[in-house]
Design an enzyme around this catalytic site. Structure first.
Site, PDB file in Angstrom:
ATOM      1  N   GLU A 141       0.845  -1.186   0.000  1.00 14.14           N
ATOM      2  CA  GLU A 141       0.000   0.000   0.000  1.00 14.14           C
ATOM      3  C   GLU A 141       0.884   1.240   0.000  1.00 14.14           C
ATOM      4  O   GLU A 141       1.879   1.255   0.722  1.00 14.14           O
ATOM      5  CB  GLU A 141      -0.911   0.041   1.234  1.00 14.14           C
ATOM      6  CG  GLU A 141      -2.016   1.091   1.068  1.00 14.14           C
ATOM      7  CD  GLU A 141      -2.959   1.181   2.278  1.00 14.14           C
ATOM      8  OE1 GLU A 141      -2.628   0.648   3.342  1.00 14.14           O
ATOM      9  OE2 GLU A 141      -4.005   1.795   2.124  1.00 14.14           O
ATOM     10  N   GLU A 279      -2.189  -3.720   7.079  1.00 11.35           N
ATOM     11  CA  GLU A 279      -3.292  -4.666   7.272  1.00 11.35           C
ATOM     12  C   GLU A 279      -3.429  -5.741   6.200  1.00 11.35           C
ATOM     13  O   GLU A 279      -4.551  -6.081   5.817  1.00 11.35           O
ATOM     14  CB  GLU A 279      -4.604  -3.874   7.360  1.00 11.35           C
ATOM     15  CG  GLU A 279      -5.082  -3.218   6.044  1.00 11.35           C
ATOM     16  CD  GLU A 279      -4.600  -1.801   5.833  1.00 11.35           C
ATOM     17  OE1 GLU A 279      -3.524  -1.445   6.351  1.00 11.35           O
ATOM     18  OE2 GLU A 279      -5.304  -1.044   5.129  1.00 11.35           O
ATOM     19  N   ASN A 280      -2.330  -6.312   5.703  1.00  7.85           N
ATOM     20  CA  ASN A 280      -2.437  -7.410   4.743  1.00  7.85           C
ATOM     21  C   ASN A 280      -3.348  -8.481   5.331  1.00  7.85           C
ATOM     22  O   ASN A 280      -3.128  -8.927   6.460  1.00  7.85           O
ATOM     23  CB  ASN A 280      -1.060  -7.998   4.473  1.00  7.85           C
ATOM     24  CG  ASN A 280      -0.018  -6.927   4.288  1.00  7.85           C
ATOM     25  OD1 ASN A 280      -0.131  -6.107   3.398  1.00  7.85           O
ATOM     26  ND2 ASN A 280       0.969  -6.894   5.172  1.00  7.85           N
ATOM     27  N   GLU A 313      -5.269  -2.580  12.903  1.00  6.81           N
ATOM     28  CA  GLU A 313      -5.072  -3.418  11.716  1.00  6.81           C
ATOM     29  C   GLU A 313      -6.100  -4.545  11.670  1.00  6.81           C
ATOM     30  O   GLU A 313      -6.562  -4.932  10.588  1.00  6.81           O
ATOM     31  CB  GLU A 313      -3.646  -3.980  11.678  1.00  6.81           C
ATOM     32  CG  GLU A 313      -2.521  -2.932  11.745  1.00  6.81           C
ATOM     33  CD  GLU A 313      -2.657  -1.780  10.768  1.00  6.81           C
ATOM     34  OE1 GLU A 313      -3.318  -1.937   9.739  1.00  6.81           O
ATOM     35  OE2 GLU A 313      -2.109  -0.695  11.070  1.00  6.81           O
ATOM     36  N   HIS A 316      -9.268  -3.452  10.237  1.00  8.39           N
ATOM     37  CA  HIS A 316      -9.210  -3.368   8.771  1.00  8.39           C
ATOM     38  C   HIS A 316      -9.552  -4.690   8.083  1.00  8.39           C
ATOM     39  O   HIS A 316      -9.865  -4.691   6.896  1.00  8.39           O
ATOM     40  CB  HIS A 316      -7.778  -3.041   8.330  1.00  8.39           C
ATOM     41  CG  HIS A 316      -7.446  -1.588   8.246  1.00  8.39           C
ATOM     42  ND1 HIS A 316      -8.247  -0.659   7.629  1.00  8.39           N
ATOM     43  CD2 HIS A 316      -6.340  -0.902   8.649  1.00  8.39           C
ATOM     44  CE1 HIS A 316      -7.648   0.532   7.682  1.00  8.39           C
ATOM     45  NE2 HIS A 316      -6.492   0.409   8.298  1.00  8.39           N
ATOM     46  N   GLU A 335      -9.290   4.240   6.601  1.00  4.66           N
ATOM     47  CA  GLU A 335      -8.445   4.651   7.723  1.00  4.66           C
ATOM     48  C   GLU A 335      -9.206   5.343   8.850  1.00  4.66           C
ATOM     49  O   GLU A 335      -8.910   5.143  10.025  1.00  4.66           O
ATOM     50  CB  GLU A 335      -7.284   5.513   7.236  1.00  4.66           C
ATOM     51  CG  GLU A 335      -6.327   4.772   6.284  1.00  4.66           C
ATOM     52  CD  GLU A 335      -5.696   3.525   6.909  1.00  4.66           C
ATOM     53  OE1 GLU A 335      -5.830   3.329   8.129  1.00  4.66           O
ATOM     54  OE2 GLU A 335      -5.083   2.736   6.160  1.00  4.66           O
TER      55      GLU A 335
HETATM   56  N1  BES Z   1      -2.899   1.057   5.953  1.00  4.29           N
HETATM   57  C1  BES Z   1      -2.058   1.628   6.932  1.00  4.29           C
HETATM   58  C2  BES Z   1      -0.592   1.488   6.602  1.00  4.29           C
HETATM   59  C3  BES Z   1      -0.119   2.476   5.581  1.00  4.29           C
HETATM   60  C4  BES Z   1       0.126   3.775   5.964  1.00  4.29           C
HETATM   61  C5  BES Z   1       0.099   2.113   4.281  1.00  4.29           C
HETATM   62  C6  BES Z   1       0.564   4.692   5.025  1.00  4.29           C
HETATM   63  C7  BES Z   1       0.529   3.027   3.341  1.00  4.29           C
HETATM   64  C8  BES Z   1       0.765   4.327   3.716  1.00  4.29           C
HETATM   65  C9  BES Z   1      -2.293   0.997   8.305  1.00  4.29           C
HETATM   66  O1  BES Z   1      -3.561   0.487   8.499  1.00  4.29           O
HETATM   67  C10 BES Z   1      -2.144   2.096   9.298  1.00  4.29           C
HETATM   68  O2  BES Z   1      -2.996   2.925   9.363  1.00  4.29           O
HETATM   69  N2  BES Z   1      -1.048   2.102  10.045  1.00  4.29           N
HETATM   70  C11 BES Z   1      -0.726   3.159  10.960  1.00  4.29           C
HETATM   71  C12 BES Z   1      -0.882   2.743  12.378  1.00  4.29           C
HETATM   72  C13 BES Z   1      -2.282   2.866  12.859  1.00  4.29           C
HETATM   73  C14 BES Z   1      -2.444   2.338  14.256  1.00  4.29           C
HETATM   74  C15 BES Z   1      -2.778   4.273  12.831  1.00  4.29           C
HETATM   75  C16 BES Z   1       0.710   3.534  10.698  1.00  4.29           C
HETATM   76  O3  BES Z   1       1.379   2.783  10.002  1.00  4.29           O
HETATM   77  O4  BES Z   1       1.147   4.559  11.194  1.00  4.29           O
HETATM   78 ZN    ZN Z   2      -5.049   1.823   8.880  1.00  6.27          ZN
END
Ligand code: BES
Ligand code: ZN
Length: 869
Positions: A141, A279-280, A313, A316, A335
């Site tokens: 992603e 979140e794979n 995650e 998701h 998100e």
């Molecule tokens: N889908 C995101 C990871 C992501 C972030 C992919 C930016 C591509 C670009 C994941 O679900 C996510 O939101 N991760 C957060 C942590 C979350 C607890 C807010 C992160 O990586 O900061």
């Molecule tokens: Zn997320």
């Protein structure tokens, strides 16, 4: 159709992918068989691929027709064009592509990560020529699956994935689903691991992890087997995450009323990881600090972080994986929802942690960005991949999450949940738009959701609600306008539909009230004269409140008695925002904070402390002693009350508060006695002669750095390198930015780029040095000099974006001018409006400094009775 969208004349339905990564040459070989549907006659197929070499392409159909394709790559567009000698007739076809690629070191696509082996394995590795372990992992992603295999790399192009990984015999291979077959390939030392076909899902959710990883025993939740994977030796740090995972899997199953969509759940800690977690489906990847911890030595903040990330995650798996936004403009559906669900589930797991209150602080972070003229709507047109990445910001997460919370509270939790269930059932295995969510919520609530939500999702900014009493003293007057820190630009006619909640006291009786403020102004008559009123009662609204006339003073006279913690947080946070915007004199704000001396809630304290950190970057050097005295004065009561050690049976939040208070007392307050005690306790703790509460232990590190010598610095670098847990490692690393001696600041800057700090961490370390009062000028010079190196080193734009947030701390007129010049000359973009937002934040800080310097100086000298500046 945008130039960035693939033509839909040919679409995939199933990929069979075989990948063979080589962990010593950092390359991989791949082949794929893709079942596609040709929808209209074409002679050419366009799909995504970048940094891949495509070696051969053929296509065949059921009638036995077989064509060899010619390949052209367009690196700029990240696409491959497959040309065939004849027109492909509409119907099903099977495409076969052979390709190779690089296991890159940029933490995206299919990439490599390295780590130091545990002592038990080092000898063998040394004999083989290295002490480092290598593993391969993926981060797809937003748009990086195309770096691992040619594909239709768009969220709406869902397909089934049937994956086989060919790896060295002793390595673990993990993908989204269970292993269905494992066979040795004779004479090669390799095995082929085949995974069950996935559900129909988007490319960005696919994952492959290969390496010397070890799994915990599985934990079962609702029949799903959950394991944590980590590099050897770290499995003991997995217990807390497993517990959070098992709880939330069950919680979400009940809430969504839809079973978990995978066939197992692996949580995998990757030593080099660009984001917090990903979140794979069935194979969630994490940076180590977001998954692994020792519960005995981690702080409350560090553990809650893990709970939030793990649970976010897992939320998701349904919202995002089972139902996916149709395009990146709808990222908030993923998100914001995961953020909202994350807080709800953590709160259900640990009610005593007060996570909805803590979410007030996250909402405040969104208020900050959304109070800029350069803000953007939560949902926003997105074309280029670079701009998709910039969508992952506080507006998508925290504003989106806060707006959902406001809507949930307005509709009622059950009604809201029923709407969510409808939405998931209706769109499972497929994609959805924001309007689909509105429709489902509208059906459940029988309300017109789009009207209420339009202003919050499709327009930038948020309202400032001003409340006053009319001359009769018994009429409450509410008005709204857009809140911005800098004047002008607030377009007239910016009106939100605001579900306002309030609580008022009149003639000794306290009454709750609600109204939907859908115009610029509204008046509410009361029977008796109003003594005080708190607006945004309960604290869930995404708006700020300004109390006119005497109402503000009446509210903060004894806040502990009439306001709930979240309301006290909001009152303080709103007052500070209004101060920054020039609507309240800074002296008046600072005076009001004196009424919070008896405060014992850590969330409220976070609102009290944040402005001190901010002010510390703005005050003139001569004012610093007076400023430090002010900080110590505000902390005096709570410092005395909490002491250095937890009371028996004390709750976790109070322990956390103690750590935070002591840290501020020893750093911003620059209190010699605190520093002295911290040093002594730190020495005893390191020597093993004194056990220290983990929250205090973390504070000791920060205080010792603030007051630290070169010898301390050396020992911190050593502690960073030899840390026993990911949290301890980060604590020492971050502390390197707190040393004040210019020579040590210089060492930290060089260290950040030396290769000894992971590229996932270096941008954060740089940001800290840019924000530090004592380090920022040196750090800024360094950034300018080493910009190209950092562009090369850091993981894509994300790294630069994180580092550059630090420029908001360069709050002097001279530095601001230099910052603007630098970015303009180099024509730098950080994706989306990120850079513009940083520059506006910097402008706000400098404008505040210019406007309030004299007032602040006289306030501080009046307090200390001396003229300090
Ligand atoms: N889908 C995101 C990871 C992501 C972030 C992919 C930016 C591509 C670009 C994941 O679900 C996510 O939101 N991760 C957060 C942590 C979350 C607890 C807010 C992160 O990586 O900061
Ligand atoms: Zn997320």
């Amino acid at each position: 159709m945008s130039q960035h969208r693939l033509p839909q004349s040919v679409v995939p339905s199933r990929y069979e992918i075989e990948l063979a990564p080589d962990l010593s040459a950092f390359v991989f070989q791949g082949k794929e068989t893709v079942e596609v549907t040709v929808r209209e006659p074409v002679q050419e197929i366009v799909l995504n691929a970048t940094e891949l070499q495509l070696h051969s392409v053929t296509i065949r159909n059921e009638t036995g027709e077989r064509l060899v394709g010619r390949i052209t790559l367009d690196e700029e567009a990240e696409r491959a064009r497959l040309h065939f000698p004849e027109t492909l007739a509409p119907g099903p076809w099977v495409l076969e592509i052979a390709f190779t690629g690089l296991l890159n070191d940029k933490l995206h696509g299919f990439y490599r990560s390295t780590y130091t082996l545990p002592p038990s394995e080092q000898a063998a590795a040394e004999a083989a020529g290295s002490t480092a372990g290598v593993l391969a992992a993926t981060q797809f992603e937003a748009t990086d699956a195309r770096r691992a295999f040619p594909c239709w790399d768009e969220p709406a192009c869902k397909a089934v994935f049937d994956v086989t990984l060919v790896v060295d015999e002793p390595l673990a291979a993990i993908s989204n689903t269970r292993v269905v077959a494992e066979r040795t390939i004779p004479g090669t030392g390799k095995k082929a691991v085949r995974f069950a076909p996935t559900i129909r899902m988007s490319t960005y959710l696919l994952a492959f992890v290969v390496g010397r990883l070890a799994a915990t025993d599985p934990v079962e939740a609702d029949g799903v087997s959950i394991r944590v994977w980590a590099v050897p030796g770290k499995g003991r740090l997995a217990r807390f995450a497993l517990e959070a995972a098992a709880f939330s899997l069950h919680f979400f199953h009940e809430y969504y009323a839809v079973p978990y969509p995978g066939d197992k759940l692996d949580l995998i800690a990757i030593p080099d990881f660009a984001f917090g977690a990903m979140e794979n489906l069935g194979a969630i990847t994490f940076r180590e600090t977001a998954l692994l911890a020792d519960e005995g030595t981690a702080t409350h903040a560090e553990l809650t972080r893990i709970a939030h990330v793990v649970i976010h995650e897992i939320a998701h798996m349904w919202f995002g994986d089972l139902v996916t936004m149709a395009w990146w403009n709808g990222l908030w559906l993923n998100e914001a929802f995961a953020t909202f669900m994350e807080v709800m589930a953590v709160d259900a797991w640990k009610p005593a942690w007060g996570r909805w209150e803590a979410f007030g602080a996250s909402r405040a972070a969104a208020f900050l960005t959304d109070g800029l003229h350069t803000s953007r709507p939560v949902e926003f047109p997105v074309a280029a991949p670079k701009d998709a990445e910039a969508m992952f910001d506080v507006l998508t997460y925290e504003k989106g999450g806060a707006v959902l919370r406001m809507l949930e509270q307005y509709l009622g939790p059950e009604v809201f949940r029923d709407g969510v269930r409808r939405y998931l059932i209706r769109h499972q295995y497929a994609n959805a738009e924001t309007t689909d969510l509105w429709r489902a919520l509208g059906e459940a609530s029988r309300q017109a959701i789009p009207e209420v939500m339009e202003g919050w999702i499709f327009r930038p900014g948020y309202p400032l609600v001003t409340v006053s009493t009319a001359d009769d003293g018994r009429t409450l007057c509410f008005s709204q306008r857009r809140f911005t820190y800098l004047p002008d630009g607030g377009e007239a006619g910016d009106i939100w539909r605001i579900p306002i909640t309030y609580r008022a006291r009149a003639k000794g009786a306290v009454r709750d009230g609600r109204l939907m403020l859908a115009s610029a102004e509204a008046r509410v008559p009361c029977k008796e004269p109003v003594e005080w009123v708190v607006v945004n009662a309960g604290g869930h609204g995404f708006y700020r409140v300004q109390y006119a006339g005497d109402l503000w003073r009446r509210l903060v006279r004894n806040p502990g008695e009439i306001l709930a913690p979240i309301e006290r947080f909001n009152v303080l946070s709103d007052a500070w925002a209004v101060t920054l915007a020039g609507l309240l004199p800074v002296g008046e704000y600072l005076d009001a904070t004196a009424a919070f001396g008896g405060e014992t809630d850590r969330t409220v304290w976070s609102a009290l402390l944040a402005p001190f950190t901010y002010l510390s970057r703005l005050i003139e050097p001569a004012c610093r002693p007076g400023f430090e005295a002010l900080v110590r004065d505000r902390l005096a009561a709570i410092v005395a009350r909490l002491g250095w050690s937890p009371a028996v049976g004390e709750d976790e939040r109070t322990r956390q508060l103690r750590g935070e208070i002591l840290r501020v007392q020893g750093t911003l307050g620059n209190d010699p006695a605190t520093q002295e005690t911290a040093r002594a306790r730190y020495a005893r703790q390191r020597a093993g002669s004194e056990a220290v509460d983990s929250n205090v232990a973390a504070a000791l590190v920060a205080i010792c750095a603030h007051a630290g010598s070169e010898a301390d610095y050396e020992s911190f670098v050593a502690a960073f390198k030899g840390a026993a847990t990911p949290q301890e490692e980060q604590r020492y690393l971050k502390a390197l930015a707190d040393f004040r001696d210019p020579a040590l600041v210089g060492r930290t800057l060089a260290f950040a780029l030396s290769g000894e700090v992971r590229t996932q961490d270096a941008p954060f370390l740089m940001r800290e040095t840019l924000m530090g009062v004592h380090s920022r000028e040196q750090a800024w010079l360094f950034v300018k000099e080493h910009w190209e190196a950092m562009e090369r080193l850091f993981p894509s734009l994300t790294g630069l974006r994180r580092m550059c947030e630090g420029v908001t701390g360069l709050a002097t007129p001279e530095l601001e001018a230099d910052v603007r010049r630098f970015f303009a000359e180099r024509k730098i973009s950080l994706g989306g409006k990120t850079l513009e937002q940083y520059l506006e934040q910097l402008r706000i800080a400098v404008a505040f400094r210019e406007r309030e310097a004299a007032g602040l100086a006289s306030y501080l000298s009046r307090r200390s009775g001396a003229s300090c500046c």
